[in-house]
Design a protein around this motif. Sequence first.
Motif, PDB file in Angstrom:
ATOM      1  N   GLN A 114      29.877 -21.924  80.156  1.00 57.00           N
ATOM      2  CA  GLN A 114      29.933 -20.530  79.705  1.00 57.00           C
ATOM      3  C   GLN A 114      29.499 -19.578  80.811  1.00 57.00           C
ATOM      4  O   GLN A 114      30.078 -18.500  80.974  1.00 57.00           O
ATOM      5  CB  GLN A 114      29.050 -20.340  78.468  1.00 57.00           C
ATOM      6  N   LEU A 115      28.493 -19.958  81.573  1.00 59.84           N
ATOM      7  CA  LEU A 115      28.038 -19.128  82.688  1.00 59.84           C
ATOM      8  C   LEU A 115      29.141 -18.972  83.731  1.00 59.84           C
ATOM      9  O   LEU A 115      29.348 -17.875  84.269  1.00 59.84           O
ATOM     10  CB  LEU A 115      26.780 -19.711  83.322  1.00 59.84           C
ATOM     11  N   GLU A 116      29.853 -20.048  83.998  1.00 62.24           N
ATOM     12  CA  GLU A 116      30.952 -19.988  84.961  1.00 62.24           C
ATOM     13  C   GLU A 116      32.064 -19.075  84.443  1.00 62.24           C
ATOM     14  O   GLU A 116      32.593 -18.246  85.186  1.00 62.24           O
ATOM     15  CB  GLU A 116      31.493 -21.394  85.230  1.00 62.24           C
ATOM     16  N   GLN A 117      32.406 -19.200  83.152  1.00 60.46           N
ATOM     17  CA  GLN A 117      33.422 -18.327  82.550  1.00 60.46           C
ATOM     18  C   GLN A 117      32.985 -16.864  82.636  1.00 60.46           C
ATOM     19  O   GLN A 117      33.785 -15.979  82.956  1.00 60.46           O
ATOM     20  CB  GLN A 117      33.632 -18.678  81.075  1.00 60.46           C
ATOM     21  N   ALA A 118      31.732 -16.609  82.319  1.00 62.17           N
ATOM     22  CA  ALA A 118      31.215 -15.241  82.333  1.00 62.17           C
ATOM     23  C   ALA A 118      31.274 -14.646  83.732  1.00 62.17           C
ATOM     24  O   ALA A 118      31.640 -13.481  83.910  1.00 62.17           O
ATOM     25  CB  ALA A 118      29.784 -15.210  81.802  1.00 62.17           C
ATOM     26  N   ALA A 119      30.920 -15.445  84.743  1.00 59.07           N
ATOM     27  CA  ALA A 119      30.976 -14.950  86.117  1.00 59.07           C
ATOM     28  C   ALA A 119      32.406 -14.551  86.483  1.00 59.07           C
ATOM     29  O   ALA A 119      32.631 -13.525  87.127  1.00 59.07           O
ATOM     30  CB  ALA A 119      30.447 -16.004  87.081  1.00 59.07           C
ATOM     31  N   THR A 120      33.369 -15.338  86.035  1.00 59.30           N
ATOM     32  CA  THR A 120      34.781 -15.030  86.302  1.00 59.30           C
ATOM     33  C   THR A 120      35.173 -13.720  85.607  1.00 59.30           C
ATOM     34  O   THR A 120      35.819 -12.853  86.201  1.00 59.30           O
ATOM     35  CB  THR A 120      35.684 -16.187  85.822  1.00 59.30           C
ATOM     36  N   VAL A 121      34.779 -13.571  84.345  1.00 60.94           N
ATOM     37  CA  VAL A 121      35.099 -12.346  83.594  1.00 60.94           C
ATOM     38  C   VAL A 121      34.452 -11.127  84.253  1.00 60.94           C
ATOM     39  O   VAL A 121      35.090 -10.076  84.410  1.00 60.94           O
ATOM     40  CB  VAL A 121      34.645 -12.477  82.119  1.00 60.94           C
ATOM     41  N   LEU A 122      33.203 -11.260  84.656  1.00 58.33           N
ATOM     42  CA  LEU A 122      32.511 -10.134  85.284  1.00 58.33           C
ATOM     43  C   LEU A 122      33.133  -9.770  86.625  1.00 58.33           C
ATOM     44  O   LEU A 122      33.269  -8.584  86.954  1.00 58.33           O
ATOM     45  CB  LEU A 122      31.022 -10.436  85.437  1.00 58.33           C
ATOM     46  N   ASP A 123      33.525 -10.775  87.415  1.00 60.20           N
ATOM     47  CA  ASP A 123      34.199 -10.494  88.686  1.00 60.20           C
ATOM     48  C   ASP A 123      35.501  -9.738  88.456  1.00 60.20           C
ATOM     49  O   ASP A 123      35.801  -8.763  89.148  1.00 60.20           O
ATOM     50  CB  ASP A 123      34.475 -11.795  89.461  1.00 60.20           C
ATOM     51  N   GLU A 124      36.267 -10.174  87.459  1.00 63.67           N
ATOM     52  CA  GLU A 124      37.532  -9.505  87.148  1.00 63.67           C
ATOM     53  C   GLU A 124      37.273  -8.077  86.646  1.00 63.67           C
ATOM     54  O   GLU A 124      37.975  -7.140  87.026  1.00 63.67           O
ATOM     55  CB  GLU A 124      38.319 -10.303  86.094  1.00 63.67           C
ATOM     56  N   THR A 125      36.267  -7.915  85.818  1.00 66.08           N
ATOM     57  CA  THR A 125      35.930  -6.590  85.298  1.00 66.08           C
ATOM     58  C   THR A 125      35.537  -5.658  86.432  1.00 66.08           C
ATOM     59  O   THR A 125      35.973  -4.503  86.489  1.00 66.08           O
ATOM     60  CB  THR A 125      34.790  -6.694  84.264  1.00 66.08           C
ATOM     61  N   ARG A 126      34.724  -6.138  87.364  1.00 64.71           N
ATOM     62  CA  ARG A 126      34.318  -5.324  88.522  1.00 64.71           C
ATOM     63  C   ARG A 126      35.540  -4.893  89.316  1.00 64.71           C
ATOM     64  O   ARG A 126      35.681  -3.716  89.667  1.00 64.71           O
ATOM     65  CB  ARG A 126      33.346  -6.110  89.408  1.00 64.71           C
ATOM     66  N   ARG A 127      36.460  -5.820  89.577  1.00 61.89           N
ATOM     67  CA  ARG A 127      37.672  -5.481  90.337  1.00 61.89           C
ATOM     68  C   ARG A 127      38.501  -4.433  89.589  1.00 61.89           C
ATOM     69  O   ARG A 127      39.021  -3.491  90.189  1.00 61.89           O
ATOM     70  CB  ARG A 127      38.512  -6.733  90.602  1.00 61.89           C
ATOM     71  N   ARG A 128      38.617  -4.581  88.270  1.00 60.89           N
ATOM     72  CA  ARG A 128      39.402  -3.631  87.480  1.00 60.89           C
ATOM     73  C   ARG A 128      38.753  -2.243  87.467  1.00 60.89           C
ATOM     74  O   ARG A 128      39.447  -1.226  87.499  1.00 60.89           O
ATOM     75  CB  ARG A 128      39.600  -4.154  86.060  1.00 60.89           C
ATOM     76  N   LEU A 129      37.434  -2.192  87.430  1.00 62.86           N
ATOM     77  CA  LEU A 129      36.744  -0.902  87.474  1.00 62.86           C
ATOM     78  C   LEU A 129      36.997  -0.199  88.810  1.00 62.86           C
ATOM     79  O   LEU A 129      37.271   1.016  88.846  1.00 62.86           O
ATOM     80  CB  LEU A 129      35.250  -1.074  87.232  1.00 62.86           C
ATOM     81  N   TYR A 130      36.934  -0.954  89.910  1.00 62.67           N
ATOM     82  CA  TYR A 130      37.223  -0.357  91.208  1.00 62.67           C
ATOM     83  C   TYR A 130      38.693   0.083  91.300  1.00 62.67           C
ATOM     84  O   TYR A 130      39.002   1.084  91.927  1.00 62.67           O
ATOM     85  CB  TYR A 130      36.874  -1.313  92.358  1.00 62.67           C
ATOM     86  N   ALA A 131      39.576  -0.646  90.660  1.00 65.92           N
ATOM     87  CA  ALA A 131      40.990  -0.250  90.637  1.00 65.92           C
ATOM     88  C   ALA A 131      41.165   1.081  89.897  1.00 65.92           C
ATOM     89  O   ALA A 131      41.943   1.943  90.317  1.00 65.92           O
ATOM     90  CB  ALA A 131      41.845  -1.347  89.996  1.00 65.92           C
ATOM     91  N   ILE A 132      40.443   1.265  88.808  1.00 64.83           N
ATOM     92  CA  ILE A 132      40.485   2.523  88.079  1.00 64.83           C
ATOM     93  C   ILE A 132      40.002   3.663  88.972  1.00 64.83           C
ATOM     94  O   ILE A 132      40.611   4.737  89.055  1.00 64.83           O
ATOM     95  CB  ILE A 132      39.644   2.453  86.789  1.00 64.83           C
ATOM     96  N   LEU A 133      38.901   3.419  89.669  1.00 67.60           N
ATOM     97  CA  LEU A 133      38.339   4.430  90.559  1.00 67.60           C
ATOM     98  C   LEU A 133      39.323   4.766  91.676  1.00 67.60           C
ATOM     99  O   LEU A 133      39.447   5.937  92.069  1.00 67.60           O
ATOM    100  CB  LEU A 133      37.014   3.927  91.128  1.00 67.60           C
ATOM    101  N   ALA A 134      40.038   3.786  92.190  1.00 67.68           N
ATOM    102  CA  ALA A 134      40.986   3.990  93.282  1.00 67.68           C
ATOM    103  C   ALA A 134      42.179   4.846  92.843  1.00 67.68           C
ATOM    104  O   ALA A 134      42.825   5.465  93.677  1.00 67.68           O
ATOM    105  CB  ALA A 134      41.476   2.645  93.806  1.00 67.68           C
ATOM    106  N   GLN A 135      42.472   4.880  91.561  1.00 66.92           N
ATOM    107  CA  GLN A 135      43.599   5.686  91.059  1.00 66.92           C
ATOM    108  C   GLN A 135      43.350   7.179  91.225  1.00 66.92           C
ATOM    109  O   GLN A 135      44.283   7.944  91.311  1.00 66.92           O
ATOM    110  CB  GLN A 135      43.857   5.385  89.577  1.00 66.92           C
TER     111      GLN A 135
END
Length: 192
Positions: A170-191
């Motif tokens: 579960q910790l490994e899954q969560a780290a993956t989700v958080l990494d993806e969420t961080r990337r998506r947030l930066y993508a929103i900011l880049a828009q």
Amino acid sequence: MDGARRNGGFGTTGFGGGFAGDNPGAAIWEALEQMRSSFEQRTGTTRMARGDVRAAVLALLLEEPMHGYQIISEIEQRSGGSWKPSAGSVYPTLQLLADEGLIVAEELRGRKTYSLTDLGREQAEAASDRPAPWESSSPRDGGQHRALSKAGVELAAATAQLARSGTPEQLEQAATVLDETRRRLYAILAQG
């Protein structure tokens, strides 16, 4: 977790210096506090001037007698959750107002309840034509910023809960989700 992940996103030490050999729950709570203070600094949501606590207490007591926790809760509610003064700011203010003869305290149903004296009522009424301290005129304190702040803090709290009780998978899954969420947030900011 690798060093790149540990050092990204939450200050210079990542999640409290990393997970290997450390207490992951404590590291997540440290990150949560960093996130919370970051939102508070940017939106100005919980740090108010000492005079604002005083003015808020007088304004509330003008309406009805209240106990300290009730004052804290009422300010939080009226500010839409953007300002929750600490007990460490409210209770000393109550004592100062009592020392100045503006309020009195009496035991009521096992609680110390505060009410205005005549002098306190005069001061509170004189200030009643000004906006209450919890009524912010700053557009940065709008509902959108509060919603983002709340969502970020709730995400960090869920992450901390997972760190305390999750399985390694579960910790490994969560780290993956958080990494993806961080990337998506930066993508929103880049828009923008």
